[in-house]
Design an enzyme around this catalytic site. Structure first.
Site, PDB file in Angstrom:
ATOM      1  N   LYS A  13       0.448  -1.139  -0.292  1.00  0.00           N
ATOM      2  CA  LYS A  13       0.349   0.268   0.089  1.00  0.00           C
ATOM      3  C   LYS A  13       1.185   0.906   0.088  1.00  0.00           C
ATOM      4  O   LYS A  13       0.556   1.858  -0.608  1.00  0.00           O
ATOM      5  CB  LYS A  13      -0.865  -0.093   1.144  1.00  0.00           C
ATOM      6  N   ARG A 127      12.059  -4.844   5.191  1.00  0.00           N
ATOM      7  CA  ARG A 127      11.316  -3.969   4.689  1.00  0.00           C
ATOM      8  C   ARG A 127      11.842  -2.637   5.717  1.00  0.00           C
ATOM      9  O   ARG A 127      12.573  -2.666   6.711  1.00  0.00           O
ATOM     10  CB  ARG A 127       9.957  -3.793   5.291  1.00  0.00           C
ATOM     11  N   ARG A 172      -0.555  -8.438  13.573  1.00  0.00           N
ATOM     12  CA  ARG A 172      -1.022  -8.139  12.939  1.00  0.00           C
ATOM     13  C   ARG A 172      -2.283  -8.193  11.631  1.00  0.00           C
ATOM     14  O   ARG A 172      -3.106  -8.119  11.396  1.00  0.00           O
ATOM     15  CB  ARG A 172       0.029  -7.172  12.444  1.00  0.00           C
TER      16      ARG A 172
END
Ligand code: ADP
Ligand code: ADP
Ligand code: ZN
Length: 216
Positions: A13, A127, A172
């Site tokens: 996203k 990431r 999550r």
């Protein structure tokens, strides 16, 4: 253009939002980034949010609705915006509808980015972002052109999120399936949903999104 990017943590996203910002000149409203800024600034909201975020749990609806509602009233959102990581619950989705109705506007599209769980874990583990400008990278999937130097701003400082670890990722993902995935049906019923294959290469996902946006 008013968009929502919907998808599990690590789906891409933020990566795609950065590209839409560059191409269409509308701001990216990431509640994750806003909350991390509040944590860094040690505001009241930041203090409340920190433990929940570190554990991979959602922050309360009231808090995030409050920060988005304030942000959306800024001038740079007049022509549109990309909501990245918000709404994340049905209550937040209802609040978004009400917020936009109050402003006399509505959402154009909700783009759902689909990615398998095994791939999400690998994406989150690798990431990192530029500490100066926030451009996103990945250890293997998306490296800067010159190692250790941000493509965008030349900075040599990078950072990783404390919640991007294996244990928190599970929590999550559970939060996503339990609280957020019902939004897929919610927006489908409103005729706003488009689902795209987020397993494809970054450029191919961008091309898919471009196709959708150019038809608006
Ligand atoms: P989200 O904002 O949905 O949590 P990100 O945009 O931060 O996800 O992407 C998570 C990580 O995966 C980043 O390191 C990013 O560089 C990488 N990534 C994003 N999209 C892809 C893709 N289509 N293929 C491979 N890696 C990707
Ligand atoms: P990701 O990029 O992995 O999808 P985000 O940066 O969007 O993660 O969110 C990081 C954390 O911030 C979440 O795990 C949650 O604790 C909090 N958060 C972000 N957006 C919301 C939201 N809309 N509602 C509740 N909590 C949120
Ligand atoms: Zn940078």
């Amino acid at each position: 253009m008013r968009l929502i990017l919907l998808g599990p943590p690590g789906a891409g996203k933020g990566t795609q939002a950065q590209r839409i910002v560059e191409k269409y000149g509308i701001p990216q409203l990431s509640t994750g980034d806003m909350l991390r800024a509040a944590v860094a600034a040690q505001t009241e909201i930041g203090k409340q949010a920190k433990a929940l975020m570190d554990a991979g749990k959602l922050v309360s609806d009231d808090v995030v609705i409050g920060i988005v509602s304030e942000r959306i009233d800024a001038d740079d959102c007049a022509k549109g915006f990309i909501l990245d990581g918000f709404p994340r619950t049905l209550a937040q989705a209802d609040a978004t509808e009400a917020m936009l109705a109050r402003k006399g506007v509505s959402l154009d599209k909700v783009i759902e980015i689909r990615v398998e769980d095994e791939v999400l874990a690998q994406r989150i583990a690798g990431r990192y972002t530029c500490a100066n400008c926030g451009t996103g990278y990945h250890d293997t999937n998306l490296k800067p052109k010159v190692e250790g130097v941000c493509d965008k701003c030349g900075s040599t400082e990078f950072k990783r999120r404390p919640d991007d670890n294996a244990e928190t990722v599970m929590t999550r993902l559970q939060a996503y399936y339990k609280e957020t995935s019902p939004l897929i049906g919610y927006y489908y019923a409103k005729g706003k949903l488009v689902s795209i294959d987020g397993m494809a290469a970054i450029e191919d996902v961008t091309a898919e999104i471009d196709k959708i946006l150019s038809s608006l």
